[in-house]
Design a protein around this motif. Sequence first.
Motif, PDB file in Angstrom:
ATOM      1  N   THR A  79       0.832  -1.202   0.000  1.00 49.49           N
ATOM      2  CA  THR A  79       0.000   0.000   0.000  1.00 49.49           C
ATOM      3  C   THR A  79       0.869   1.255   0.000  1.00 49.49           C
ATOM      4  O   THR A  79       0.548   2.234  -0.683  1.00 49.49           O
ATOM      5  N   TYR A  80       1.965   1.229   0.735  1.00 45.40           N
ATOM      6  CA  TYR A  80       2.915   2.346   0.714  1.00 45.40           C
ATOM      7  C   TYR A  80       3.447   2.552  -0.700  1.00 45.40           C
ATOM      8  O   TYR A  80       3.519   3.676  -1.194  1.00 45.40           O
ATOM      9  N   ARG A  81       3.802   1.463  -1.352  1.00 49.96           N
ATOM     10  CA  ARG A  81       4.266   1.564  -2.732  1.00 49.96           C
ATOM     11  C   ARG A  81       3.173   2.168  -3.623  1.00 49.96           C
ATOM     12  O   ARG A  81       3.453   3.041  -4.452  1.00 49.96           O
ATOM     13  N   ALA A  82       1.949   1.682  -3.472  1.00 49.93           N
ATOM     14  CA  ALA A  82       0.834   2.192  -4.287  1.00 49.93           C
ATOM     15  C   ALA A  82       0.634   3.685  -4.050  1.00 49.93           C
ATOM     16  O   ALA A  82       0.415   4.444  -5.003  1.00 49.93           O
ATOM     17  N   LEU A  83       0.706   4.121  -2.805  1.00 51.12           N
ATOM     18  CA  LEU A  83       0.554   5.538  -2.478  1.00 51.12           C
ATOM     19  C   LEU A  83       1.635   6.364  -3.164  1.00 51.12           C
ATOM     20  O   LEU A  83       1.348   7.383  -3.805  1.00 51.12           O
ATOM     21  N   ARG A  84       2.876   5.952  -3.027  1.00 55.05           N
ATOM     22  CA  ARG A  84       3.983   6.703  -3.632  1.00 55.05           C
ATOM     23  C   ARG A  84       3.819   6.804  -5.149  1.00 55.05           C
ATOM     24  O   ARG A  84       3.983   7.868  -5.732  1.00 55.05           O
ATOM     25  N   ILE A  85       3.486   5.692  -5.786  1.00 55.74           N
ATOM     26  CA  ILE A  85       3.341   5.681  -7.242  1.00 55.74           C
ATOM     27  C   ILE A  85       2.111   6.468  -7.671  1.00 55.74           C
ATOM     28  O   ILE A  85       2.172   7.246  -8.634  1.00 55.74           O
ATOM     29  N   ALA A  86       1.014   6.312  -6.956  1.00 55.72           N
ATOM     30  CA  ALA A  86      -0.211   7.054  -7.286  1.00 55.72           C
ATOM     31  C   ALA A  86       0.010   8.559  -7.207  1.00 55.72           C
ATOM     32  O   ALA A  86      -0.555   9.319  -8.002  1.00 55.72           O
ATOM     33  N   ARG A  87       0.865   8.986  -6.298  1.00 61.71           N
ATOM     34  CA  ARG A  87       1.158  10.407  -6.139  1.00 61.71           C
ATOM     35  C   ARG A  87       2.259  10.872  -7.092  1.00 61.71           C
ATOM     36  O   ARG A  87       2.781  11.958  -6.983  1.00 61.71           O
ATOM     37  N   ASN A  88       2.604   9.999  -8.029  1.00 63.20           N
ATOM     38  CA  ASN A  88       3.541  10.295  -9.106  1.00 63.20           C
ATOM     39  C   ASN A  88       4.983  10.436  -8.633  1.00 63.20           C
ATOM     40  O   ASN A  88       5.788  11.128  -9.249  1.00 63.20           O
ATOM     41  N   ASP A  89       5.318   9.755  -7.551  1.00 60.45           N
ATOM     42  CA  ASP A  89       6.699   9.720  -7.079  1.00 60.45           C
ATOM     43  C   ASP A  89       7.453   8.719  -7.956  1.00 60.45           C
ATOM     44  O   ASP A  89       7.090   7.548  -8.022  1.00 60.45           O
ATOM     45  N   LYS A  90       8.476   9.174  -8.611  1.00 59.00           N
ATOM     46  CA  LYS A  90       9.248   8.327  -9.529  1.00 59.00           C
ATOM     47  C   LYS A  90      10.462   7.674  -8.868  1.00 59.00           C
ATOM     48  O   LYS A  90      11.245   7.002  -9.526  1.00 59.00           O
ATOM     49  N   THR A  91      10.622   7.863  -7.569  1.00 53.72           N
ATOM     50  CA  THR A  91      11.745   7.269  -6.856  1.00 53.72           C
ATOM     51  C   THR A  91      11.631   5.748  -6.874  1.00 53.72           C
ATOM     52  O   THR A  91      10.597   5.208  -6.477  1.00 53.72           O
ATOM     53  N   PRO A  92      12.663   5.047  -7.338  1.00 54.41           N
ATOM     54  CA  PRO A  92      12.618   3.582  -7.281  1.00 54.41           C
ATOM     55  C   PRO A  92      12.512   3.118  -5.817  1.00 54.41           C
ATOM     56  O   PRO A  92      13.247   3.596  -4.952  1.00 54.41           O
ATOM     57  N   LEU A  93      11.585   2.209  -5.568  1.00 53.26           N
ATOM     58  CA  LEU A  93      11.339   1.729  -4.210  1.00 53.26           C
ATOM     59  C   LEU A  93      12.027   0.384  -4.003  1.00 53.26           C
ATOM     60  O   LEU A  93      11.980  -0.483  -4.876  1.00 53.26           O
ATOM     61  N   PRO A  94      12.661   0.212  -2.851  1.00 54.21           N
ATOM     62  CA  PRO A  94      13.390  -1.037  -2.611  1.00 54.21           C
ATOM     63  C   PRO A  94      12.452  -2.209  -2.360  1.00 54.21           C
ATOM     64  O   PRO A  94      11.275  -2.028  -2.033  1.00 54.21           O
ATOM     65  N   GLY A  95      13.004  -3.395  -2.465  1.00 55.31           N
ATOM     66  CA  GLY A  95      12.263  -4.593  -2.093  1.00 55.31           C
ATOM     67  C   GLY A  95      12.305  -4.769  -0.590  1.00 55.31           C
ATOM     68  O   GLY A  95      12.846  -3.935   0.135  1.00 55.31           O
ATOM     69  N   PHE A  96      11.693  -5.843  -0.132  1.00 57.51           N
ATOM     70  CA  PHE A  96      11.827  -6.189   1.285  1.00 57.51           C
ATOM     71  C   PHE A  96      11.947  -7.702   1.375  1.00 57.51           C
ATOM     72  O   PHE A  96      11.438  -8.428   0.523  1.00 57.51           O
ATOM     73  N   GLU A  97      12.624  -8.144   2.388  1.00 56.84           N
ATOM     74  CA  GLU A  97      12.887  -9.560   2.545  1.00 56.84           C
ATOM     75  C   GLU A  97      12.043 -10.114   3.689  1.00 56.84           C
ATOM     76  O   GLU A  97      12.327  -9.849   4.858  1.00 56.84           O
ATOM     77  N   GLN A  98      10.997 -10.843   3.315  1.00 59.64           N
ATOM     78  CA  GLN A  98      10.074 -11.371   4.312  1.00 59.64           C
ATOM     79  C   GLN A  98      10.766 -12.269   5.332  1.00 59.64           C
ATOM     80  O   GLN A  98      10.364 -12.313   6.494  1.00 59.64           O
ATOM     81  N   ASP A  99      11.787 -12.972   4.924  1.00 60.15           N
ATOM     82  CA  ASP A  99      12.466 -13.874   5.843  1.00 60.15           C
ATOM     83  C   ASP A  99      13.337 -13.142   6.854  1.00 60.15           C
ATOM     84  O   ASP A  99      13.799 -13.748   7.816  1.00 60.15           O
ATOM     85  N   LEU A 100      13.541 -11.845   6.653  1.00 59.68           N
ATOM     86  CA  LEU A 100      14.190 -11.024   7.675  1.00 59.68           C
ATOM     87  C   LEU A 100      13.153 -10.386   8.594  1.00 59.68           C
ATOM     88  O   LEU A 100      13.396 -10.210   9.782  1.00 59.68           O
ATOM     89  N   PHE A 101      11.992 -10.046   8.031  1.00 58.91           N
ATOM     90  CA  PHE A 101      10.939  -9.408   8.820  1.00 58.91           C
ATOM     91  C   PHE A 101      10.369 -10.366   9.867  1.00 58.91           C
ATOM     92  O   PHE A 101      10.244 -10.019  11.041  1.00 58.91           O
TER      93      PHE A 101
END
Length: 175
Positions: A79-101
């Motif tokens: 959802t954070y990614r969707a918000l950033r992209i919907a607001r036209n933020d072109k900054t590449p967003l990093p992945g996340f590693e579920q096995d670390l979380f």
Amino acid sequence: MTTFTFRKPGPGECSDYFKRYTLLVEGKNPIDAMEAEFAGTISLLQSLNENQWMHRYAEGKWSIKEVILHIIDTERIMTYRALRIARNDKTPLPGFEQDLFTPHSEADSRTAESLIREFQAVRSATVELFRNFTADMWVRIGTASDNPISPLALAFIVAGHEMHHMRIIRERYLP
């Protein structure tokens, strides 16, 4: 607000990795899918006893508590990614590693009630965010985990990701 005619994500809107989640969603409206699946999820979670919440179907697998917090964490990130992209933020967003979380989530020390409440709050916020996207916002393309992705695809991923894990819970945790 511009009306958007929902459709499945098209080519260039998400990576092959995430298509496995988008394909689980029936129909063309991911918000409807989120709401429909969520009612069943909450009902199932409320029916579990503490032993079931802590159950692991095999050595090294997550408990149901960990699975649910993983769904919550993933929904927040998508959802954070969707918000950033919907607001036209072109900054590449990093992945996340579920096995670390997951090992650091302390999910097993949580009560079932607290996990259910948090899931309800996150899903409510997710649905409200998505309900208020304009047609343009749904189809903007951003970059996450080095791949192009749209808010539309992210909404389908949120819905399908829950479906994927709830199917595993029903099949492997609750025989």
